[in-house]
Motif scaffolding. Structure first.
Motif, PDB file in Angstrom:
ATOM      1  N   VAL A 312       0.839  -1.200   0.000  1.00  0.00           N
ATOM      2  CA  VAL A 312       0.000   0.000   0.000  1.00  0.00           C
ATOM      3  C   VAL A 312       0.875   1.251   0.000  1.00  0.00           C
ATOM      4  O   VAL A 312       0.650   2.196  -0.774  1.00  0.00           O
ATOM      5  N   THR A 313       1.885   1.251   0.863  1.00  0.00           N
ATOM      6  CA  THR A 313       2.802   2.394   0.924  1.00  0.00           C
ATOM      7  C   THR A 313       3.525   2.589  -0.400  1.00  0.00           C
ATOM      8  O   THR A 313       3.700   3.716  -0.873  1.00  0.00           O
ATOM      9  N   GLU A 314       3.943   1.478  -1.011  1.00  0.00           N
ATOM     10  CA  GLU A 314       4.638   1.567  -2.296  1.00  0.00           C
ATOM     11  C   GLU A 314       3.749   2.156  -3.378  1.00  0.00           C
ATOM     12  O   GLU A 314       4.161   3.039  -4.139  1.00  0.00           O
ATOM     13  N   VAL A 315       2.536   1.663  -3.473  1.00  0.00           N
ATOM     14  CA  VAL A 315       1.604   2.167  -4.492  1.00  0.00           C
ATOM     15  C   VAL A 315       1.316   3.644  -4.274  1.00  0.00           C
ATOM     16  O   VAL A 315       1.294   4.438  -5.228  1.00  0.00           O
ATOM     17  N   LEU A 316       1.112   4.033  -3.024  1.00  0.00           N
ATOM     18  CA  LEU A 316       0.849   5.445  -2.734  1.00  0.00           C
ATOM     19  C   LEU A 316       2.062   6.306  -3.080  1.00  0.00           C
ATOM     20  O   LEU A 316       1.919   7.436  -3.542  1.00  0.00           O
ATOM     21  N   GLY A 317       3.275   5.767  -2.860  1.00  0.00           N
ATOM     22  CA  GLY A 317       4.484   6.500  -3.219  1.00  0.00           C
ATOM     23  C   GLY A 317       4.586   6.718  -4.713  1.00  0.00           C
ATOM     24  O   GLY A 317       4.984   7.792  -5.181  1.00  0.00           O
ATOM     25  N   VAL A 318       4.213   5.692  -5.488  1.00  0.00           N
ATOM     26  CA  VAL A 318       4.242   5.811  -6.953  1.00  0.00           C
ATOM     27  C   VAL A 318       3.185   6.805  -7.432  1.00  0.00           C
ATOM     28  O   VAL A 318       3.436   7.622  -8.327  1.00  0.00           O
ATOM     29  N   ILE A 319       2.003   6.765  -6.823  1.00  0.00           N
ATOM     30  CA  ILE A 319       0.899   7.628  -7.266  1.00  0.00           C
ATOM     31  C   ILE A 319       1.125   9.083  -6.874  1.00  0.00           C
ATOM     32  O   ILE A 319       1.030   9.993  -7.718  1.00  0.00           O
ATOM     33  N   PHE A 320       1.426   9.318  -5.605  1.00  0.00           N
ATOM     34  CA  PHE A 320       1.473  10.693  -5.106  1.00  0.00           C
ATOM     35  C   PHE A 320       2.856  11.342  -5.193  1.00  0.00           C
ATOM     36  O   PHE A 320       2.950  12.563  -5.336  1.00  0.00           O
ATOM     37  N   LEU A 321       3.910  10.540  -5.108  1.00  0.00           N
ATOM     38  CA  LEU A 321       5.254  11.105  -5.154  1.00  0.00           C
ATOM     39  C   LEU A 321       5.962  10.810  -6.473  1.00  0.00           C
ATOM     40  O   LEU A 321       7.114  11.191  -6.648  1.00  0.00           O
ATOM     41  N   HIS A 322       5.261  10.113  -7.376  1.00  0.00           N
ATOM     42  CA  HIS A 322       5.773   9.828  -8.731  1.00  0.00           C
ATOM     43  C   HIS A 322       7.120   9.099  -8.696  1.00  0.00           C
ATOM     44  O   HIS A 322       8.014   9.397  -9.483  1.00  0.00           O
ATOM     45  N   GLU A 323       7.234   8.137  -7.802  1.00  0.00           N
ATOM     46  CA  GLU A 323       8.465   7.367  -7.704  1.00  0.00           C
ATOM     47  C   GLU A 323       8.482   6.233  -8.734  1.00  0.00           C
ATOM     48  O   GLU A 323       7.431   5.752  -9.168  1.00  0.00           O
ATOM     49  N   LYS A 324       9.676   5.805  -9.117  1.00  0.00           N
ATOM     50  CA  LYS A 324       9.829   4.710 -10.060  1.00  0.00           C
ATOM     51  C   LYS A 324       9.567   3.384  -9.358  1.00  0.00           C
ATOM     52  O   LYS A 324       9.893   3.215  -8.185  1.00  0.00           O
ATOM     53  N   PHE A 325       8.982   2.450 -10.109  1.00  0.00           N
ATOM     54  CA  PHE A 325       8.773   1.102  -9.572  1.00  0.00           C
ATOM     55  C   PHE A 325       9.511   0.129 -10.482  1.00  0.00           C
ATOM     56  O   PHE A 325       8.991  -0.330 -11.484  1.00  0.00           O
ATOM     57  N   SER A 326      10.756  -0.176 -10.125  1.00  0.00           N
ATOM     58  CA  SER A 326      11.613  -1.011 -10.963  1.00  0.00           C
ATOM     59  C   SER A 326      11.286  -2.491 -10.792  1.00  0.00           C
ATOM     60  O   SER A 326      10.556  -2.894  -9.877  1.00  0.00           O
ATOM     61  N   SER A 327      11.851  -3.313 -11.695  1.00  0.00           N
ATOM     62  CA  SER A 327      11.637  -4.764 -11.612  1.00  0.00           C
ATOM     63  C   SER A 327      12.237  -5.329 -10.328  1.00  0.00           C
ATOM     64  O   SER A 327      11.697  -6.272  -9.741  1.00  0.00           O
ATOM     65  N   GLU A 328      13.371  -4.741  -9.885  1.00  0.00           N
ATOM     66  CA  GLU A 328      13.984  -5.211  -8.637  1.00  0.00           C
ATOM     67  C   GLU A 328      13.058  -4.972  -7.444  1.00  0.00           C
ATOM     68  O   GLU A 328      12.948  -5.812  -6.551  1.00  0.00           O
ATOM     69  N   LYS A 329      12.391  -3.820  -7.452  1.00  0.00           N
ATOM     70  CA  LYS A 329      11.437  -3.549  -6.379  1.00  0.00           C
ATOM     71  C   LYS A 329      10.282  -4.543  -6.435  1.00  0.00           C
ATOM     72  O   LYS A 329       9.776  -4.997  -5.397  1.00  0.00           O
ATOM     73  N   GLY A 330       9.871  -4.891  -7.651  1.00  0.00           N
ATOM     74  CA  GLY A 330       8.790  -5.857  -7.795  1.00  0.00           C
ATOM     75  C   GLY A 330       9.158  -7.210  -7.226  1.00  0.00           C
ATOM     76  O   GLY A 330       8.373  -7.836  -6.501  1.00  0.00           O
ATOM     77  N   VAL A 331      10.379  -7.679  -7.540  1.00  0.00           N
ATOM     78  CA  VAL A 331      10.843  -8.967  -7.016  1.00  0.00           C
ATOM     79  C   VAL A 331      10.954  -8.920  -5.490  1.00  0.00           C
ATOM     80  O   VAL A 331      10.513  -9.838  -4.789  1.00  0.00           O
ATOM     81  N   ALA A 332      11.550  -7.846  -4.976  1.00  0.00           N
ATOM     82  CA  ALA A 332      11.696  -7.707  -3.526  1.00  0.00           C
ATOM     83  C   ALA A 332      10.339  -7.656  -2.845  1.00  0.00           C
ATOM     84  O   ALA A 332      10.147  -8.232  -1.764  1.00  0.00           O
TER      85      ALA A 332
END
Length: 365
Positions: A312-332
């Protein structure tokens, strides 16, 4: 790997072991209330802390101070509880003051929390909140380890598997670190933030079982641990944690810099103060919810709840703070959720087996 079975959760004023439906209803109401506060704090606190940094904030001690600076909010429920108890039982000191060892333990835990606040705030200043959230998820692994050592929480194959998966997830993230560095952050600063975040997870993973241990010692000699005492302990912890960070702010001249920083804040001066106040409130929800869940259930359940809201925190970070979501983050993230699922299933299976065993014992004359 199994050791002695975990002790029963501490009762909410006796409600956890009570037989009346009213007591049980009150117990689950308290569980739901504390879980709700922990949810809001776990997701909202990191987002606002990162928003502070991303829009021009640069004061790590101030950010750390905000994590427990909302402790005066506890004065209202603590005062209400004290006045109600005084009207019922007559004059008397607050519960925590009648138990010097508990007071000293709360003060020591508060100082440890203050140190953890600074380590976390320093690490977050160099990391995206999505990366920080995954690293903080390793707190569950540290909580499992320290709960085994401190409060003799039972280790199972499921909990060990969860620890392994969370560790591998952090390693995967570390192998491809610095690909999502925030603007203006050097590679060295990114790595510093990476290891500081792991250190913050480790330290708070130790603090959680120590809080449970403090409850158990407070209940020694047949004395009851009530939610009023839990609130008073959190008040003391918040005070000492904030005092620790206040010293850091004074040494670092943060108080003098606040007005200058507000004028330069990208969202405007007014919103700067709104962010600070909201951050303090949400972080207070986190800490109050965490100690409440430990009191109502146990340490590891608090660790599970903190970990479950990582995506939830990750998704909110991508939506509101426009952070990148890399494949490594996905695996982790997948490994973290897998570890969480493994641990949760182990807890469910263990509870089901205990319930079945208790039913068989009840039938046996």
């Amino acid at each position: 790997m199994d050791v002695e079975a975990p002790k029963e959760p501490l009762p909410v004023g006796g409600a956890a072991r009570g037989t009346s439906s009213n007591n049980k209803a009150m117990h689950w109401l308290m569980v739901a209330l504390n879980c709700g506060m922990l949810t809001l704090g776990t997701t909202g606190g990191p987002l606002l802390s990162r928003l502070y940094y991303s829009k021009g904030g640069q004061r790590q001690w101030l950010s750390a101070w905000l994590e427990t600076g909302g402790w005066p909010l506890l004065l209202f429920p603590v005062s209400f509880s004290y006045l109600a108890r005084r009207a019922r039982d007559g004059p008397g000191a607050p519960l925590v003051l009648t138990r010097p060892r508990t007071l000293m333990a709360a003060a020591a835990l508060g100082l440890a929390t203050g140190a953890d606040d600074f380590i976390y705030a320093y690490g977050l200043s160099y990391l995206p909140v999505s990366t920080s959230a995954i690293l903080i998820s390793t707190q569950l692994a540290f909580t499992v380890f320290f709960a085994f050592l401190v409060v003799r929480q039972r280790l199972t194959a499921f909990s060990v598997n969860a620890v392994a998966l969370l560790t591998v997830g952090a390693v995967v993230l570390g192998l491809h670190a610095s690909s999502d560095r925030p603007a203006g952050v050097t590679r060295g600063q990114y790595w510093l933030g990476f290891f500081l975040s792991l250190g913050a997870a480790a330290l708070y993973g130790l603090v959680l079982p120590l809080i449970e241990l403090a409850y158990k010692h407070a209940a020694g000699g047949g004395r009851e641990v009530t939610y009023a005492l839990v609130l008073e302990m959190q008040l003391v912890m918040g005070f000492f944690a904030t005092a620790f960070c206040t010293v850091g702010m004074v040494v670092n001249n943060d108080f003098q810099a606040i007005s200058r920083e507000a004028r330069a804040f990208e969202l405007g001066e007014t919103r700067y103060y709104v962010v600070l106040v909201s951050c303090a409130v949400l972080w207070q929800f986190f800490f109050l919810g965490a100690v409440g869940v430990i009191f109502c259930v146990h340490t590891l359940f608090a660790g599970i709840l903190i970990a479950v809201f990582i995506p939830v925190t990750e998704v909110l970070g991508v939506i509101f703070l426009h952070e990148k979501f890399s494949s490594e983050k996905g695996v982790a993230l997948v490994l973290s959720l897998w570890g969480l699922a493994s641990y949760s299933y182990g807890e469910y299976s263990d509870a089901k087996a205990k319930k079945k065993k208790a039913a068989l014992q009840a039938q046996d004359p």
